[in-house]
Design a protein around this motif. Sequence first.
Motif, mmCIF file in Angstrom:
data_model
loop_
_atom_site.group_PDB
_atom_site.id
_atom_site.type_symbol
_atom_site.label_atom_id
_atom_site.label_comp_id
_atom_site.label_asym_id
_atom_site.label_seq_id
_atom_site.Cartn_x
_atom_site.Cartn_y
_atom_site.Cartn_z
ATOM 1 N N UNK A 1 7.397 0.020 1.719
ATOM 2 C CA UNK A 1 6.933 -0.864 2.791
ATOM 3 C C UNK A 1 5.666 -1.633 2.413
ATOM 4 N N UNK A 2 4.678 -1.032 1.733
ATOM 5 C CA UNK A 2 3.573 -1.864 1.241
ATOM 6 C C UNK A 2 4.048 -2.989 0.327
ATOM 7 N N UNK B 1 1.048 -2.030 -4.447
ATOM 8 C CA UNK B 1 1.710 -1.128 -3.501
ATOM 9 C C UNK B 1 0.922 0.175 -3.324
ATOM 10 N N UNK B 2 0.272 0.651 -4.390
ATOM 11 C CA UNK B 2 -0.503 1.887 -4.282
ATOM 12 C C UNK B 2 -1.807 1.635 -3.528
ATOM 13 N N UNK B 3 -2.539 0.599 -3.911
ATOM 14 C CA UNK B 3 -3.822 0.308 -3.267
ATOM 15 C C UNK B 3 -3.631 -0.030 -1.784
ATOM 16 N N UNK B 4 -2.561 -0.757 -1.467
ATOM 17 C CA UNK B 4 -2.309 -1.118 -0.076
ATOM 18 C C UNK B 4 -1.946 0.117 0.743
ATOM 19 N N UNK C 1 -1.077 -5.430 7.048
ATOM 20 C CA UNK C 1 -0.935 -5.479 5.597
ATOM 21 C C UNK C 1 -0.485 -6.863 5.144
ATOM 22 N N UNK C 2 0.456 -7.449 5.863
ATOM 23 C CA UNK C 2 0.949 -8.782 5.526
ATOM 24 C C UNK C 2 -0.183 -9.801 5.627
ATOM 25 N N UNK C 3 -0.920 -9.759 6.737
ATOM 26 C CA UNK C 3 -2.010 -10.720 6.950
ATOM 27 C C UNK C 3 -3.111 -10.546 5.914
ATOM 28 N N UNK C 4 -3.433 -9.307 5.577
ATOM 29 C CA UNK C 4 -4.466 -9.016 4.583
ATOM 30 C C UNK C 4 -4.093 -9.625 3.233
ATOM 31 N N UNK C 5 -2.848 -9.471 2.842
ATOM 32 C CA UNK C 5 -2.391 -10.012 1.561
ATOM 33 C C UNK C 5 -2.330 -11.535 1.595
ATOM 34 N N UNK C 6 -1.874 -12.061 2.718
ATOM 35 C CA UNK C 6 -1.713 -13.510 2.847
ATOM 36 C C UNK C 6 -3.047 -14.236 2.661
ATOM 37 N N UNK D 1 2.816 -5.168 -8.450
ATOM 38 C CA UNK D 1 2.580 -3.930 -9.181
ATOM 39 C C UNK D 1 1.969 -2.857 -8.310
ATOM 40 N N UNK D 2 1.544 -1.774 -8.959
ATOM 41 C CA UNK D 2 0.941 -0.676 -8.228
ATOM 42 C C UNK D 2 -0.478 -0.969 -7.796
ATOM 43 N N UNK D 3 -1.272 -1.559 -8.707
ATOM 44 C CA UNK D 3 -2.669 -1.819 -8.406
ATOM 45 C C UNK D 3 -3.000 -3.275 -8.161
#
Length: 376
Positions: A311-312, A197-200, A218-223, A167-169
């Motif tokens: 991309x996010x 996607x918005x927060x990232x 960004x990928x590592x942060x989410x992972x 989602x966005x948030x």
Amino acid sequence: MDHPLPWAGPSVSRRYVSHHGYGGEAELFGALDLGTNNCRLMIAAQTAGGFRVVDSFTRTVRLGEGLHHSGRLSDAAMKRTVEALLICAERLERRQVGVFHAVATEACRRAINGRAFIQHAQAEAGFEIHIISGREEASLAVESCANLIHNHRFGLPRGRALLFDIGGGSTEIAWVRSDASSQTESLIGYLSLPVGVVTLAEQFGPVNNMTPARYREMVAYTRDYLLEFENVHRIRSEIKRDQVRLIGTSGTVTTLASLILDLPRYARAAVDGSLLPASSARLAVRKLQDMGLGNIEAHPCIGPDRAPFVLPGCAIFEAIHDIWPMQDIIVADRGLRDGMILRMLRQTSHASRRSARSHSARRFFSTPSFIQATGS
């Protein structure tokens, strides 16, 4: 296009908050999803096999714009959102929608002034809006995708399903137990990541200059957010046993599918329920990285409103697939509105059956023959 009901059986979550009626007959059902980036309305009519959309409305309101840095919903974002809600209210009134439900998600959950804004928005629009939890958000996503979980078109039945909604948030992850014999599903666990996607996009800076190194960050942060959930539920071991279906429901996944299908313009009928090979999805991500923001904006399946968040979204998708690598992803162009409509249909159906049984019992016990028999 008709939207089929999920397979019969208990819903993932039996809790259902009260509806706000518009005075019409319960022939039309309305659902509104107020997200971090978009305000979406769906009005549907029940059909023999599910429901048919008779009206829909989507507006990019960017309610969560600046929320990552300020912790608050801005005045401009709230004004845009109220304007969209007033349009929704007019459509609901014009259509005489009988059963309606509206929810707000991560932006209103997180913002300091989120609840105050909802009170103001309700007063302006004239209908209730409920801020739902991450668990309820995940449950509604599962509800909307139930018939994909059990669909034999995707091969032999699986005992588990992993569903993600970017989602966005926030991003919702639902780990689901699936019973092929009874065609039912239940929620084992869920994860609501404070990453959307918005927060990232706000956290990692302007996307018009997205370097490969920043994308990997960004990928590592989410992972990192996903590892604990994997450690608890051991989903990888179920994947190795070929017991999992991976289902993605978000603009990110549908965008990747439309690119792979090489659609001249976005077509829900072609995307929803399609099978997305993971290798092709990764190639599509690399293509988007090479395109640059200008070309992404010009793409007929994306457009300028969604382009900054593509991309996010891809970074979140790749983080999910890094942790839970599967060969194919089932694509679902469905969301909270679909889940709400399906749940309302089920609730209405159950209520009608109870009413019919009660009415039949009253008729039976008040017949003269029954009175005579017991009085003799």
